[in-house]
Design an enzyme around this catalytic site. Sequence first.
Site, PDB file in Angstrom:
ATOM      1  N   LYS A 101      24.450  23.907  42.825  1.00 35.74           N
ATOM      2  CA  LYS A 101      23.562  24.632  43.739  1.00 35.74           C
ATOM      3  C   LYS A 101      22.422  23.739  44.223  1.00 35.74           C
ATOM      4  CE  LYS A 101      24.547  28.806  45.016  1.00 35.74           C
ATOM      5  NZ  LYS A 101      24.600  29.985  44.174  1.00 35.74           N
ATOM      6  N   GLU A 129      20.848  32.497  38.543  1.00 38.61           N
ATOM      7  CA  GLU A 129      22.208  32.200  38.998  1.00 38.61           C
ATOM      8  C   GLU A 129      23.245  32.617  37.959  1.00 38.61           C
ATOM      9  OE1 GLU A 129      25.025  31.046  41.674  1.00 38.61           O
ATOM     10  OE2 GLU A 129      22.868  31.010  42.018  1.00 38.61           O
ATOM     11  N   ASP A 130      24.214  33.424  38.388  1.00 34.42           N
ATOM     12  CA  ASP A 130      25.394  33.783  37.593  1.00 34.42           C
ATOM     13  C   ASP A 130      25.056  34.424  36.252  1.00 34.42           C
ATOM     14  OD1 ASP A 130      27.068  33.090  39.592  1.00 34.42           O
ATOM     15  OD2 ASP A 130      27.865  31.290  38.676  1.00 34.42           O
ATOM     16  N   ASP A 134      22.948  35.477  43.605  1.00 33.54           N
ATOM     17  CA  ASP A 134      24.167  36.290  43.586  1.00 33.54           C
ATOM     18  C   ASP A 134      23.927  37.656  44.218  1.00 33.54           C
ATOM     19  OD1 ASP A 134      25.693  34.351  41.934  1.00 33.54           O
ATOM     20  OD2 ASP A 134      24.215  34.900  40.429  1.00 33.54           O
ATOM     21  N   ASN A 158      35.102  34.575  44.634  1.00 35.73           N
ATOM     22  CA  ASN A 158      35.352  33.177  44.281  1.00 35.73           C
ATOM     23  C   ASN A 158      35.963  33.105  42.881  1.00 35.73           C
ATOM     24  OD1 ASN A 158      34.298  31.559  46.489  1.00 35.73           O
ATOM     25  ND2 ASN A 158      32.294  32.325  45.949  1.00 35.73           N
ATOM     26  N   ARG A 170      28.393  34.919  33.663  1.00 31.81           N
ATOM     27  CA  ARG A 170      29.293  35.351  34.733  1.00 31.81           C
ATOM     28  C   ARG A 170      29.423  34.222  35.746  1.00 31.81           C
ATOM     29  NH1 ARG A 170      30.050  36.644  39.657  1.00 31.81           N
ATOM     30  NH2 ARG A 170      27.960  35.842  40.130  1.00 31.81           N
ATOM     31  N   TYR A 230      30.925  22.010  44.998  1.00 32.59           N
ATOM     32  CA  TYR A 230      30.648  23.411  44.656  1.00 32.59           C
ATOM     33  C   TYR A 230      31.955  24.185  44.717  1.00 32.59           C
ATOM     34  CZ  TYR A 230      27.710  27.312  43.581  1.00 32.59           C
ATOM     35  OH  TYR A 230      27.147  28.371  42.931  1.00 32.59           O
TER      36      TYR A 230
END
Length: 564
Positions: A173, A244-245, A268, A417, A155, A102
């Site tokens: 994940k 996610e993202d 997130d 990150n 993103r 990850y």
Amino acid sequence: MTETAKRPLYVPHAGPSLLEMPLLNKGSAFSTQERIDFNLQGLLPHNIETIEEQTERAYSQYNLCNTDLDRHIFLRSIQDNNETLFFRLLEEHLEEMMPIIYTPTVGQACQEFSKIYRTHRGLFISYPDRERIDDILRSATKNNVKIVVVTDSERILGLGDQGIGGMGIPIGKLSLYTACGGISPAYTLPVVLDVGTNNPDLLNDPMYMGWRHERVSGAQYEEFVDLFIQAIKRRWPNVLLQFEDFAQTNAMPLLERYKDELCCFNDDIQGTAAVAVGTLLAACKAKGEKLSEQTVTFVGAGSAGCGIAEQIIAAMQLEGLDEAQARRRIFMVDRWGLLTDDMSNLLDFQHRLAQKRADLGAWGGQQGDDLALLEVIRNARPTVLIGVSGQRGLFSEEVIRELHSHCKQPLVMPLSNPTSRVEATPQEILNWTDGQALVATGSPFQPVQVGDKRIPIAQCNNAYIFPGIGLGVIAVRANRVTEGMLMAAANALANCSPIVTQGEGAVLPALGDIREVSKRIAVAVAKQAQAEGKALHTSDEVLNDAIEANFWFPRYRAYRRTSF
């Protein structure tokens, strides 16, 4: 080991097809009788190995890799061949390998996805296939899916639009759901929604494997996502869906739209918030202070930052502040400076977090004046500084020294990150605060030497939270993820902190303890779900048994041949 793990598994597959199934393949560990029963004789080397011997060989091969990306590719190849061996290897080397599977390495893997692609994993649902989503879900090889992680890749970490390369995030994940939370890989499914990409590097890359088209947006995008959600509900009505993202323009609206329609959450926004609040609570407990006494400045006011802020406000209210009092303790700084109520360009989710300029007094300036970070630090006098900006170096020496000048032991959390985007390194922060700051980062960092002290750095990693949430939801079959459940997870995490339990060490537990931490979080989440009527109530004994029964270990089971 659970009773289920001791029982043989009846398998209808045999021969080469069995060896090609990552969930069932044992490789060289198939016994002599299994090799006879499943027509594997001659397909494997003669020697029969234990999983310990396989793990030792795999680790020696891992150590031959030259770069972190090579190590990532190697681990993924094992995962695609033998999932039990993959997770056994992770179990034995979790702290070493977690940054490889990850963050931060997964960021590069996403960027290079089309170049390093080996074989299929998960589902790629593209916009041109929008009328066939039900068929696509039916083609999934896993029937009893309990957790889906889905991204549209707009993103990815701090790297932006990565097209279908974002699939690396759901895969990573879900690997952590298993490695940290004991969720069987048979219950997990990664999904990427391929709605095109606005990344010119990908559109012009002849090797790019996704839909070569500009991103679909607006009503077309919303309709496509809804088609996916409704199909998921038909295929797996009790699934836990993790967003996610997604870009901040879509992340919060999608969460608000679907949070009461199915069991879902956005890691997130909500997962990041829960681990951040858990970190704050641990720091406050260690200092003998209350969260409601803190003043918090954020750098970055996107959906993640605002999600953290809202959960901090909720936690402050639980300690006795009213909402207005809590909101006055939160200062959000974005590219235009401090968010204030007279700004015309605020997003919907930012309005409630904007400070009233009239409340700022003399330092608030006039309408339209930008209030930069240093000015906010100097006047708001925060005790906590959180970075979710994705911009390297925003926590300058001047900013950190100003923070330290009015707070002896500030909590500084550069959460961006990957590592290349961190607002300041732990070494810098501790040098500028004479080793006094409490530090938690988004990416992994080695311990820092300050004088004769070696200071461990806590990674404020969502992996402390989401695996335990998943385990708790599955154990009691919760039908929703609520704010109360997230707060329960944050409190459980804080109570596991070494600086709380031992009076020293990092703000968060060691990654080596994360599986036990996940169990404690699962218990807290499950109890809260029951208290809120989101799951059937059981005794504590039954609840604990359910969590243990759902906690998967990477061990081989004996196989028995059966027919379809």
